[in-house]
Scaffold this motif. Structure first.
Motif, mmCIF file in Angstrom:
data_model
loop_
_atom_site.group_PDB
_atom_site.id
_atom_site.type_symbol
_atom_site.label_atom_id
_atom_site.label_comp_id
_atom_site.label_asym_id
_atom_site.label_seq_id
_atom_site.Cartn_x
_atom_site.Cartn_y
_atom_site.Cartn_z
ATOM 1 N N ARG A 109 0.960 -1.007 -0.133
ATOM 2 C CA ARG A 109 -0.134 0.069 0.098
ATOM 3 C C ARG A 109 1.020 1.219 0.073
ATOM 4 N N ILE A 110 0.605 1.972 -1.135
ATOM 5 C CA ILE A 110 1.557 3.324 -1.388
ATOM 6 C C ILE A 110 0.563 4.383 -0.739
ATOM 7 N N GLY A 111 1.026 5.393 -0.341
ATOM 8 C CA GLY A 111 0.255 6.551 0.180
ATOM 9 C C GLY A 111 0.926 7.869 -0.276
ATOM 10 N N TYR A 112 0.146 8.808 -0.763
ATOM 11 C CA TYR A 112 0.355 10.215 -0.691
ATOM 12 C C TYR A 112 -0.523 10.963 0.124
ATOM 13 N N ILE A 113 0.202 11.907 0.960
ATOM 14 C CA ILE A 113 -0.669 12.540 1.807
ATOM 15 C C ILE A 113 -0.175 14.110 1.632
ATOM 16 N N GLY A 114 -1.088 14.931 1.213
ATOM 17 C CA GLY A 114 -0.530 16.409 0.947
ATOM 18 C C GLY A 114 -1.375 17.222 0.141
ATOM 19 N N THR A 115 -1.053 18.392 -0.261
ATOM 20 C CA THR A 115 -2.163 19.231 -1.181
ATOM 21 C C THR A 115 -1.698 18.692 -2.512
ATOM 22 N N LEU A 116 -2.886 18.735 -3.412
ATOM 23 C CA LEU A 116 -2.887 18.229 -4.623
ATOM 24 C C LEU A 116 -2.451 19.729 -5.616
ATOM 25 N N ILE A 117 -1.042 20.136 -5.793
ATOM 26 C CA ILE A 117 -0.654 21.062 -6.463
ATOM 27 C C ILE A 117 0.315 20.573 -7.534
ATOM 28 N N PRO A 118 0.720 21.209 -8.571
ATOM 29 C CA PRO A 118 1.639 20.575 -9.311
ATOM 30 C C PRO A 118 3.140 20.500 -8.663
ATOM 31 N N THR A 119 3.381 21.339 -7.888
ATOM 32 C CA THR A 119 4.912 21.406 -7.449
ATOM 33 C C THR A 119 4.899 20.169 -6.307
ATOM 34 N N SER A 137 -2.621 2.848 7.761
ATOM 35 C CA SER A 137 -3.277 1.965 6.573
ATOM 36 C C SER A 137 -2.436 1.899 5.388
ATOM 37 N N ILE A 138 -1.031 2.310 5.584
ATOM 38 C CA ILE A 138 -0.372 2.481 4.234
ATOM 39 C C ILE A 138 0.880 1.676 4.806
ATOM 40 N N ASP A 139 1.785 1.166 3.898
ATOM 41 C CA ASP A 139 3.197 0.563 4.150
ATOM 42 C C ASP A 139 4.227 1.503 3.870
ATOM 43 N N ILE A 140 4.100 2.673 2.767
ATOM 44 C CA ILE A 140 5.111 3.455 2.141
ATOM 45 C C ILE A 140 4.381 4.816 1.866
#
Length: 451
Positions: A271-281, A346-349
């Motif tokens: 399980r891969i996770g991204y946590i943050g604002t959804l902006i291009p940078t 709930s995520i592994d990385i």
């Protein structure tokens, strides 16, 4: 001690790193001191510059409504006399012993002038590069890292902002609400072309850029001390001309909780996770591209975060949604940061695929507390946190192939995760960080002769 924090936003309105940190620090400091927080809100249906006062239990908040619908110039985006005047009235009402600025985006550098006139010391945390770069991230429109201030470079990067005239932002926001994205972008490009051909000459653009530069130089001389959360950003500001003796390096403090590797929920999938604002940078598109290069089915990607407006890239959210048409990818939406450790369980990385010169991402600190390994861009202050191969992996920023290889490396060698979890570094608590800040406040107060 009476402490006033000033920041560009605050929970529950937004939950990005600076806001989350400002909230945690306010809560901790309020246990022994009188704390107030001043921040900006964007409420289109409320009166412009309306001030709302609330009691959060342990501290008071003052929110200033600023939609920019009446903004009439580039200069007003960073130095607004009405916001400054409101700040002055609040300083008189609260009468703080120190003002701690987390960010002045959407507010006004005049708040610093108002504090200086009243001989109230000011401490400024360098959460990003806003004092040297109007966009705050030292990144060009093509998402290449900016190497530093130049008039020609800033003119290209800030063309839309330099074109601001009375009601231009109001009509832009109106178009965004009622027209398709492509049509909004087309009308915006026509307006910028019109500005370039009529009132926005190269000479005027240069004058506006130089004025901001001079304003920032003048205002920083009235700040008593700066706090840099990474050595990288400290060195950047010293290279930009900030006095080294006025900059303290303190890493962020985090509200701790007891976590063990066994707290992870189970899944047969990686399980891969991204946590943050959804902006291009923030590089979410790079992560999606890297993920889709992996054909195995036993892998999932969960993307947590809120879309934030980003000048010039109105179609970004739709583009990443389109690129993520894969049953293994899920967009989870905005979340309350109080649930961050439930998400990390709930995520592994965690993947931090940033394209800009990150300072010291708070989410990496949180991941380490939760024993979650991190794969991140080798950029900015991130390598100060991640020891490649020990507590995480680093990849070349913007390189989807390299990121994909790092994810495959973990899939093919799952024992790496257990090894990394054992090598998590100690993370400073918010209690420790608050004590550090108090020492800076006292030092600043002594310099001003207020204690």
């Amino acid at each position: 001690m009476k402490i006033m924090q000033v920041t560009h936003s605050f929970p529950p309105y937004t939950f990005a790193g600076t806001e989350v940190y400002a909230y945690a620090l306010a809560v901790e400091l309020s246990k022994r001191h009188r704390v107030s927080v001043v921040f900006r809100v964007n409420q289109p249906h409320e009166k412009e510059y309306a001030l709302s006062v609330n009691n959060r239990g342990d501290f008071a908040t003052y929110s200033i409504n600023r939609t920019f619908n009446t903004c009439d110039s580039f200069g007003q985006t960073y130095d607004d006399h009405i916001v400054s005047a409101i700040g002055g009235r609040l300083l008189d009402e609260v009468n703080p012993d120190v003002v701690h600025i987390q960010h002045l985006l959407f507010l006004s550098i005049g708040i610093i002038k108002e504090a200086w006139k009243r001989r109230i010391p000011v401490v400024f945390t360098l959460n990003d590069y806003w004092l040297m770069c109007h966009k705050g991230q030292l990144i060009k429109n093509d998402f290449k890292v900016c190497q530093g201030y130049t008039i020609d470079g800033c003119r290209v990067c800030l063309e839309a902002q330099l074109s601001i005239t009375k009601y231009s932002i109001f009509f832009y926001n109106l178009l965004r609400r009622h027209l398709p994205v492509q049509l909004t972008q087309f009308v915006k490009s026509l307006y910028i072309l019109f500005a370039r051909k009529t009132f926005l000459s190269q000479r005027k653009s240069s004058t506006l850029i130089l004025k901001r530069y001079a304003s920032m130089q003048a205002i920083t001389s009235r700040i008593d001390y700066f706090v840099a959360p990474s050595q990288f950003i400290k060195k950047k500001f010293i290279a930009f001309g900030f006095p080294q003796e006025k900059i303290f390096f303190f890493s962020y403090g985090i509200k701790h909780r007891s976590v063990s590797p066994g707290d992870k929920t189970y899944s047969p999938n990686l399980r891969i996770g991204y946590i943050g604002t959804l902006i291009p940078t923030k590089g979410v598109s790079i992560l999606i591209s890297a993920f889709r290069k992996i054909i195995k089915k036993n892998i999932r990607l969960s993307i947590y975060g809120k879309l934030a407006p980003y000048a010039g890239y109105e179609a970004y959210y739709r583009q990443i949604i389109k690129s993520a048409r894969d049953e293994r990818i899920a967009f989870m939406g905005q979340f309350d940061n109080s649930k961050i450790f439930d998400i990390l369980r709930s995520i592994d990385i965690l993947v931090v695929p940033s394209l800009w010169l990150e300072n010291s991402p708070l989410v990496i600190h949180e991941a380490f507390i939760s024993k979650t390994p991190v794969i991140a861009s080798r950029i900015g202050g991130i390598p100060e946190l991640i020891c490649d191969g020990m507590n995480g992996l680093l990849f070349n920023p913007g390189d989807a192939d390299d990121l994909s290889e790092k994810i495959k490396q973990v899939m093919e060698n799952p024992e790496i995760l257990a090894c990394m979890r054992r090598n998590m570094p100690a993370i400073k608590s918010i209690e420790e960080n608050a004590m550090e800040m108090l020492e800076v406040y006292k030092k600043a107060s002594m310099n001003c002769g207020t204690v």
